[in-house]
Write a protein that holds these residues in place. Sequence first.
Motif, PDB file in Angstrom:
ATOM      1  N   ARG A  25      53.195  33.382  38.033  1.00  0.00           N
ATOM      2  CA  ARG A  25      53.936  33.366  39.330  1.00  0.00           C
ATOM      3  C   ARG A  25      53.250  32.918  40.594  1.00  0.00           C
ATOM      4  N   LYS A  26      52.001  33.479  40.616  1.00  0.00           N
ATOM      5  CA  LYS A  26      50.995  33.014  41.653  1.00  0.00           C
ATOM      6  C   LYS A  26      50.697  31.491  41.829  1.00  0.00           C
ATOM      7  N   ILE A  27      50.478  30.982  40.578  1.00  0.00           N
ATOM      8  CA  ILE A  27      50.031  29.589  40.451  1.00  0.00           C
ATOM      9  C   ILE A  27      51.109  28.722  40.725  1.00  0.00           C
ATOM     10  N   THR A  28      52.201  29.065  40.113  1.00  0.00           N
ATOM     11  CA  THR A  28      53.394  28.365  40.356  1.00  0.00           C
ATOM     12  C   THR A  28      53.893  28.375  41.826  1.00  0.00           C
ATOM     13  N   ALA A  29      53.786  29.476  42.536  1.00  0.00           N
ATOM     14  CA  ALA A  29      54.154  29.313  43.987  1.00  0.00           C
ATOM     15  C   ALA A  29      53.047  28.604  44.665  1.00  0.00           C
ATOM     16  N   ARG A  30      51.923  28.603  44.259  1.00  0.00           N
ATOM     17  CA  ARG A  30      50.916  27.596  45.108  1.00  0.00           C
ATOM     18  C   ARG A  30      51.057  26.188  45.025  1.00  0.00           C
ATOM     19  N   VAL A  31      51.509  25.963  43.579  1.00  0.00           N
ATOM     20  CA  VAL A  31      51.800  24.270  43.461  1.00  0.00           C
ATOM     21  C   VAL A  31      53.151  23.966  44.107  1.00  0.00           C
ATOM     22  N   GLN A  32      54.143  24.940  44.416  1.00  0.00           N
ATOM     23  CA  GLN A  32      55.182  24.548  45.312  1.00  0.00           C
ATOM     24  C   GLN A  32      55.046  24.882  46.524  1.00  0.00           C
ATOM     25  N   LYS A  33      53.715  25.046  46.991  1.00  0.00           N
ATOM     26  CA  LYS A  33      53.458  25.504  48.446  1.00  0.00           C
ATOM     27  C   LYS A  33      53.925  26.620  49.121  1.00  0.00           C
ATOM     28  N   ARG A  34      54.212  27.866  48.350  1.00  0.00           N
ATOM     29  CA  ARG A  34      54.517  28.792  48.772  1.00  0.00           C
ATOM     30  C   ARG A  34      53.211  30.081  48.510  1.00  0.00           C
ATOM     31  N   TYR A  35      53.485  30.915  49.087  1.00  0.00           N
ATOM     32  CA  TYR A  35      52.507  32.071  48.700  1.00  0.00           C
ATOM     33  C   TYR A  35      52.399  32.858  47.654  1.00  0.00           C
ATOM     34  N   GLY A  36      53.758  33.189  47.111  1.00  0.00           N
ATOM     35  CA  GLY A  36      54.150  34.018  46.177  1.00  0.00           C
ATOM     36  C   GLY A  36      54.051  35.454  45.978  1.00  0.00           C
ATOM     37  N   PRO A  37      54.383  36.314  45.073  1.00  0.00           N
ATOM     38  CA  PRO A  37      54.039  37.572  45.038  1.00  0.00           C
ATOM     39  C   PRO A  37      52.526  37.779  44.555  1.00  0.00           C
ATOM     40  N   PRO A  38      52.219  38.958  44.739  1.00  0.00           N
ATOM     41  CA  PRO A  38      50.812  39.438  44.478  1.00  0.00           C
ATOM     42  C   PRO A  38      50.794  39.457  42.806  1.00  0.00           C
ATOM     43  N   ILE A  39      49.647  39.314  42.490  1.00  0.00           N
ATOM     44  CA  ILE A  39      49.467  39.245  40.824  1.00  0.00           C
ATOM     45  C   ILE A  39      49.968  40.596  40.347  1.00  0.00           C
TER      46      ILE A  39
END
Length: 297
Positions: A25-39
């Motif tokens: 979830r975290k890596i996917t968010a970063r690829v999409q230029k989002r911060y994303g939820p904590p691990i």
Amino acid sequence: MLIVESILITLLAIAYGLFLMGFDRKITARVQKRYGPPIWQQYIDTIKLFAKSTISHGFIFDMGVIMALGGTIATLLFMPVGDWKVLSMSGDLFVVIYLLAVALLGMAMSAVNSANPNASIGIMRALTQMLGYEIPWLVVLVGMMYTFKTSSIWNLVGGQAGGFSNWNMVRMPLGAIVAFTTLMGQLGKKPFDTFIAPAEIASGPMVEYGGKYMGMLIVQHAVGMFVEIGLFVNLFLGGGANIGIFLLKVLAVYFVQVLVGNVLSRFRVEQVVRFHWKWPMVLAFVQSIWIMVVGVR
């Protein structure tokens, strides 16, 4: 002692599998230029699910979930984790392949019993997709067992001792490519997430689950990820001299899987089968024929 080891390796697989899901979830968010939820959000979400009420659709619905989780945990016990193994026997690779299929069939039995058409469509797609990727995967495994004259996972790991140059990824590169591709299908990563397809069939097999049942299926998926990626690490990356190295290899493989999945679009179900029966199948047969004729260095 066996019971204690079984509990410990199961807890390790659950904890690390949930970590991988949060990592995804975290890596996917970063690829999409989002911060994303904590691990660690995946741990919180799973615990919250077990605290919620659950709706059942009958005995078969309930038993299918237990069968899926139990089959996956049973598979885990036959897989070496670094220098740690709980159960080992001649032919345990066949046992692992069989038990992985049992887990999926348990999920199919449960989801279809919910009588939700989206669940039935999702299961149909999942079983069809399995038919696509299992055949080239098995061809690669037959070639590997022919080379090492064993069907024991522990012996296959031992046959790669001596460093990077002895890993099957180097000695059987085409087989490693096929295994990596089929692993994406096993994990449901794009372009092989046809059976989930949230925008089309509302997550398919998962649509009728909530509360404790959803929590159990998330745990099952976490353990299943650990087993499937761990099997790839054992068969092609030399396993691990210890648990730490093994877990790092699992993380590295999953990281590449997540990155690849984030830049691809979803296949249709017929495209999934056609793809696996075309390129991976050809590469698998070429690798197996090469092994039988020339051998490996």
